[in-house]
Design a protein around this motif. Structure first.
Motif, PDB file in Angstrom:
ATOM      1  N   TYR A 208     115.201 -44.325  81.277  1.00 42.27           N
ATOM      2  CA  TYR A 208     116.320 -44.189  80.556  1.00 42.27           C
ATOM      3  C   TYR A 208     117.122 -45.459  80.780  1.00 42.27           C
ATOM      4  CZ  TYR A 208     114.734 -39.735  78.624  1.00 42.27           C
ATOM      5  OH  TYR A 208     113.996 -38.748  78.027  1.00 42.27           O
ATOM      6  N   ASP A 209     117.706 -46.006  79.892  1.00 42.51           N
ATOM      7  CA  ASP A 209     118.847 -46.709  80.023  1.00 42.51           C
ATOM      8  C   ASP A 209     119.861 -46.572  78.949  1.00 42.51           C
ATOM      9  OD1 ASP A 209     120.011 -49.183  80.456  1.00 42.51           O
ATOM     10  OD2 ASP A 209     118.904 -50.679  79.302  1.00 42.51           O
ATOM     11  N   GLU A 210     121.028 -46.096  79.718  1.00 42.84           N
ATOM     12  CA  GLU A 210     122.132 -45.708  78.932  1.00 42.84           C
ATOM     13  C   GLU A 210     121.482 -44.499  78.152  1.00 42.84           C
ATOM     14  OE1 GLU A 210     123.943 -49.145  77.463  1.00 42.84           O
ATOM     15  OE2 GLU A 210     124.766 -49.701  79.169  1.00 42.84           O
ATOM     16  N   ALA A 211     121.902 -44.849  76.853  1.00 42.37           N
ATOM     17  CA  ALA A 211     121.664 -43.618  75.682  1.00 42.37           C
ATOM     18  C   ALA A 211     120.210 -44.014  75.130  1.00 42.37           C
ATOM     19  CB  ALA A 211     122.586 -43.750  74.667  1.00 42.37           C
ATOM     20  N   ASP A 212     119.368 -44.762  75.762  1.00 45.22           N
ATOM     21  CA  ASP A 212     118.074 -45.189  75.004  1.00 45.22           C
ATOM     22  C   ASP A 212     116.924 -44.740  76.185  1.00 45.22           C
ATOM     23  OD1 ASP A 212     119.405 -46.340  72.897  1.00 45.22           O
ATOM     24  OD2 ASP A 212     119.223 -48.434  73.613  1.00 45.22           O
TER      25      ASP A 212
ATOM     26  N   ARG B 195     112.098 -48.971  72.829  1.00 46.37           N
ATOM     27  CA  ARG B 195     113.446 -48.612  73.137  1.00 46.37           C
ATOM     28  C   ARG B 195     113.839 -47.682  71.826  1.00 46.37           C
ATOM     29  NH1 ARG B 195     118.089 -50.009  76.254  1.00 46.37           N
ATOM     30  NH2 ARG B 195     116.793 -51.610  77.188  1.00 46.37           N
ATOM     31  N   VAL B 196     114.126 -46.315  72.318  1.00 46.98           N
ATOM     32  CA  VAL B 196     114.484 -45.205  71.153  1.00 46.98           C
ATOM     33  C   VAL B 196     115.478 -44.744  71.763  1.00 46.98           C
ATOM     34  CG1 VAL B 196     113.229 -43.476  70.092  1.00 46.98           C
ATOM     35  CG2 VAL B 196     111.657 -45.244  71.237  1.00 46.98           C
ATOM     36  N   PRO B 197     116.412 -44.560  70.797  1.00 49.50           N
ATOM     37  CA  PRO B 197     117.854 -44.019  71.225  1.00 49.50           C
ATOM     38  C   PRO B 197     117.468 -42.577  71.271  1.00 49.50           C
ATOM     39  CG  PRO B 197     117.854 -45.187  68.962  1.00 49.50           C
ATOM     40  CD  PRO B 197     116.469 -45.326  69.443  1.00 49.50           C
ATOM     41  N   ALA B 198     118.164 -41.963  72.299  1.00 50.12           N
ATOM     42  CA  ALA B 198     117.959 -40.618  73.048  1.00 50.12           C
ATOM     43  C   ALA B 198     118.110 -39.557  71.793  1.00 50.12           C
ATOM     44  CB  ALA B 198     118.893 -40.253  73.819  1.00 50.12           C
ATOM     45  N   TYR B 199     118.716 -39.744  70.832  1.00 51.04           N
ATOM     46  CA  TYR B 199     118.975 -38.773  69.623  1.00 51.04           C
ATOM     47  C   TYR B 199     117.734 -38.709  68.837  1.00 51.04           C
ATOM     48  CZ  TYR B 199     120.331 -42.503  66.564  1.00 51.04           C
ATOM     49  OH  TYR B 199     120.132 -43.731  65.936  1.00 51.04           O
ATOM     50  N   ARG B 200     116.843 -39.794  68.926  1.00 50.26           N
ATOM     51  CA  ARG B 200     115.678 -39.611  68.233  1.00 50.26           C
ATOM     52  C   ARG B 200     114.638 -39.000  68.688  1.00 50.26           C
ATOM     53  NH1 ARG B 200     115.076 -42.761  63.422  1.00 50.26           N
ATOM     54  NH2 ARG B 200     113.266 -41.094  63.174  1.00 50.26           N
TER      55      ARG B 200
ATOM     56  N   PHE C 291     111.170 -49.560  66.737  1.00 51.10           N
ATOM     57  CA  PHE C 291     111.826 -49.209  67.973  1.00 51.10           C
ATOM     58  C   PHE C 291     111.056 -50.087  69.024  1.00 51.10           C
ATOM     59  CE2 PHE C 291     111.867 -45.409  65.299  1.00 51.10           C
ATOM     60  CZ  PHE C 291     113.370 -45.205  65.464  1.00 51.10           C
TER      61      PHE C 291
END
Length: 432
Positions: free
Chosen positions: A407-411, A384-389, A429
């Motif tokens: 994609y799950d919300e922002a991840d 699970r990786v934050p989208a900003y990464r 992650f």
């Protein structure tokens, strides 16, 4: 640059000769003589006849008794041969003696192989390697190139009564040529070292991304290049000729678990391969020593399959690669009709993969074995990786095999096959 030989006319008719000492070696000698015939034909030279000679004691001048040597020379003239080819390695003195007596061009197995390699070299590295091997072979044989000067008088010199005669022009010239030859050898070695440094740099770059490598090895004409073409859907030159491949070729494939693998084709081996060629081609053959594992291809249709397999292992041992894990492939099984013969090969090469590259038989079995070889090199996990990464997501795409991406919300939720070396890099992650 000087050549191994000066041939004023194209050699067309060859008599092959193999000398052996013990009766127990007769069958092996016959096999080697037949292989020499294939090598000579690869050069485009016609084979008129072949002779096995048993010489319990070898001689310094002819390698055999003078009577037998006269018999072979007479036979060569009767067949109108313009070349005698020895399967044995002959010294420069023996080569000169045969040529002086027979007035026929005389070469040996080494020179045949060197000429084949010279014809087949394509890349700069292979060309340099062949050039080096040929010059090292030719250097001790240069004396015979100046026999036409032997009759020149020395002239008077500075001793009493002219006793200290000056050296003839030919003697001076050969020394000059030998010095030039040694300088040329030194230059080629330096050029080759530069090429090897470039290869090493390329290899280091490749190793930054830890993609495993498998080297395809085996006897010449066993089907190595054809196997590479089949596995990677490429078009590497694959001919039914000895030494069709001299330059290494590397292609990338993907294994069932998503792991990438680099397959490298290598030059084929042969019995009695000249040691100077093993030395000259170490830069090419070192792909085998640095590979994660080897794919040893054996031509199952050959009557000499066992001996060919052993020769390959012997050369690998000489290169220091005998400890590598090996997948043995018995290729061309579609050409083996005798079941007893096939069972005999299975016994000689246990756990071998049975294949026919031509008929596309056994491909899945080989891929499964390759996958098994590397099963401990990767780990399959969910991340699970934050989208900003975006850097992490990009790294998973470039250095791992992404099997699923949602994609799950922002991840970003990713399922990937990751090399063990990079497991800790993505650990924070990982979904436990």
């Amino acid at each position: 640059m000087f050549e191994v030989r000066e041939r004023p006319q194209m050699v067309e008719r060859a008599l092959l000769v193999h000398v052996y000492q013990h009766r127990r070696d007769e069958e092996e000698s016959q096999s080697l003589l037949e292989e020499l015939g294939e090598l000579v034909k690869t050069l485009g030279i016609g084979v008129v006849d072949s002779v096995l000679v048993r010489a319990p004691k070898t001689t310094a001048r002819y390698l055999m008794g003078s009577g037998k040597a006269d018999e072979i020379m007479t036979h060569a003239h009767a067949l109108d041969c313009d070349c005698i080819v020895f399967d044995n390695e002959i010294s420069p003195a023996q080569q000169r003696a045969w040529e002086e007596e027979s007035k026929i061009c005389v070469i040996d197995r080494q020179e045949v192989i060197l000429d084949i390699f010279a014809q087949r070299a394509q890349t700069k590295e292979a060309t340099l390697q062949v050039s080096l091997a040929r010059m090292q072979y030719a250097l001790p044989r240069m004396a015979r190139m100046w026999t036409h000067l032997d009759r020149q008088g020395g002239g008077s010199g500075g001793g009493k009564g002219g006793a200290g005669a000056a050296r003839g022009e030919g003697e001076k010239q050969i020394e000059v040529d030998k010095r030039l030859a040694r300088e040329r050898i030194a230059r080629v070695k330096a050029e080759l070292e530069d090429v090897r440094k470039i290869r090493m740099t390329q290899r280091k770059e490749r190793m930054k991304t830890p993609v495993p490598v498998a080297a395809i090895v085996g006897y010449t004409n066993a089907g190595k290049s054809s196997l590479l073409n089949l596995m990677t859907d490429s078009d590497v030159l694959a001919e039914n000729k000895l030494f069709a491949t001299l330059d290494t070729t590397t292609r990338r494939i993907e294994l069932p678990d998503g792991q990438p693998l680099l397959l490298t084709d290598t030059v084929g081996f042969v019995r009695n391969l000249p040691h100077r060629l093993v030395e000259a081609f170490k830069a090419t053959l070192e792909e085998a020593t640095l590979a994660d594992f080897l794919v040893h291809v054996v031509d199952a249709s050959s009557a000499e399959a066992k001996k060919h397999g052993r020769t390959t292992i012997e050369v690998l041992t000489e290169l220091g690669a005998e400890e590598k894990q090996i997948i043995t492939v018995l290729n061309k099984i579609d050409c083996v009709e005798d079941q007893d013969r096939l069972n005999e090969l299975k016994s000689e090469f246990p756990n071998a993969v049975l294949m026919s590259v031509k008929e596309h038989i056994g491909v899945d079995d080989l891929v499964a074995r390759m996958n098994q070889m590397l099963h401990d090199r990767v780990v399959r996990a969910d991340y699970r990786v934050p989208a900003y990464r975006g850097d992490i997501i990009a790294r998973l795409h470039s250095d791992a095999k992404v099997l699923k991406l949602d994609y799950d919300e922002a991840d970003a939720v990713i399922t990937a096959v990751v090399p063990k070396q990079l497991e800790s890099f993505f650990d924070e992650f990982r979904v436990r």
